[in-house]
Design an enzyme around this catalytic site. Sequence first.
Site, mmCIF file in Angstrom:
data_model
loop_
_atom_site.group_PDB
_atom_site.id
_atom_site.type_symbol
_atom_site.label_atom_id
_atom_site.label_comp_id
_atom_site.label_asym_id
_atom_site.label_seq_id
_atom_site.Cartn_x
_atom_site.Cartn_y
_atom_site.Cartn_z
ATOM 1 N N LYS A 47 4.450 -0.603 0.952
ATOM 2 C CA LYS A 47 3.787 -0.225 2.191
ATOM 3 C C LYS A 47 4.774 0.481 3.114
ATOM 4 O O LYS A 47 5.789 -0.089 3.495
ATOM 5 C CB LYS A 47 3.213 -1.478 2.867
ATOM 6 C CG LYS A 47 2.224 -2.226 1.993
ATOM 7 C CD LYS A 47 1.797 -3.544 2.593
ATOM 8 C CE LYS A 47 2.920 -4.563 2.597
ATOM 9 N NZ LYS A 47 2.463 -5.920 2.967
ATOM 10 N N THR A 99 -0.983 -5.480 15.541
ATOM 11 C CA THR A 99 -0.700 -5.298 14.114
ATOM 12 C C THR A 99 -0.279 -6.591 13.431
ATOM 13 O O THR A 99 0.125 -6.573 12.272
ATOM 14 C CB THR A 99 0.409 -4.252 13.923
ATOM 15 O OG1 THR A 99 1.605 -4.704 14.600
ATOM 16 C CG2 THR A 99 -0.008 -2.898 14.477
ATOM 17 N N GLY A 104 -0.317 -9.607 11.232
ATOM 18 C CA GLY A 104 -1.104 -10.020 10.083
ATOM 19 C C GLY A 104 -1.610 -8.898 9.213
ATOM 20 O O GLY A 104 -2.416 -9.140 8.307
ATOM 21 N N THR A 105 -1.153 -7.666 9.438
ATOM 22 C CA THR A 105 -1.647 -6.548 8.611
ATOM 23 C C THR A 105 -1.283 -6.737 7.140
ATOM 24 O O THR A 105 -2.101 -6.465 6.255
ATOM 25 C CB THR A 105 -1.089 -5.209 9.114
ATOM 26 O OG1 THR A 105 0.333 -5.307 9.257
ATOM 27 C CG2 THR A 105 -1.705 -4.822 10.442
ATOM 28 N N GLY A 106 -0.065 -7.194 6.865
ATOM 29 C CA GLY A 106 0.347 -7.378 5.475
ATOM 30 C C GLY A 106 -0.432 -8.476 4.781
ATOM 31 O O GLY A 106 -0.864 -8.315 3.629
ATOM 32 N N CYS A 107 -0.622 -9.596 5.464
ATOM 33 C CA CYS A 107 -1.415 -10.693 4.906
ATOM 34 C C CYS A 107 -2.842 -10.233 4.634
ATOM 35 O O CYS A 107 -3.433 -10.536 3.588
ATOM 36 C CB CYS A 107 -1.435 -11.867 5.870
ATOM 37 S SG CYS A 107 0.177 -12.570 6.262
#
Length: 280
Positions: A182, A215, A217-220
């Site tokens: 990412k 933003t 928690g975007t990865g989770c």
Amino acid sequence: MTTGIYKFEYPRVLSIAGSDSGGGAGIQADLKTFSALGCYGMTAITALTAQNTCGVRAIHAVPPQMLRDQIDAVMEDIGADAVKIGMLHSPEIVQTVAQAIDRHAMQHVVFDPVMVATSGAVLIDDAAIEVLVRELFGRAAVITPNLDEAALLVGYPLGSKQDMERAALDLLAKGARAVLLKGGHLPGHTVMDLLLSAGGEKLWMEAPRIDSPNTHGTGCTLSSAIAAYLALGASLPDAVQQARNFVREALQAGAQVRTGKGSGPLNHGYAPIAMRARKS
């Protein structure tokens, strides 16, 4: 109990991850994502965190046996069509998860190597990094590091598209079956993500950056959305692209909402999909 009468089941996704008391990341974000995408979500908590939109205050580890018991309780009774793995803070926890993957023959495992929170807090022991590479890279269908996490894994900073491709190749060389790298932390008005598989298939995905202070928690959310789409039957490239679209729309829907004093959450529930049973 008569089980023969049951002819349907929900798409099932298990999250093995840490708890975020603020609700924006970790298992809370995962459950919101599973629900929003029409899946039945379950959890096995690896750690409790005391955190909010401003940062992480404390981390309390769950004993490995308790984690094992959570996973076994879910898998022996309900089962899972896909699994999302998030925060694993110690070598013992990594080993516990790896053994569970084998013990239950888990399929469609999405591993998000959560090492650095949005706030910059480091969430993993140094000793756990080597173990998670050895034990989980080959067991996961895809790993989903961001640039900071990938830098910890490969040992050098990533500052360009060329660095991303080099790092993805290095992660494959370390045993990953596929890598979604990412690139949201790169500067510029365009966000670039790279999906690279061990078979050599390369997919660059680019989109305009969404201007939002929220933003957390975007990865989770992205990794859990990939797992949800895999549980619903999508191929890995399709699951990744649909998950990216979900995250982007959730970011946009929550961009002007204030939740807390720091980096707020996405709007996971902007357009929920009904959970529909399918033939078992």
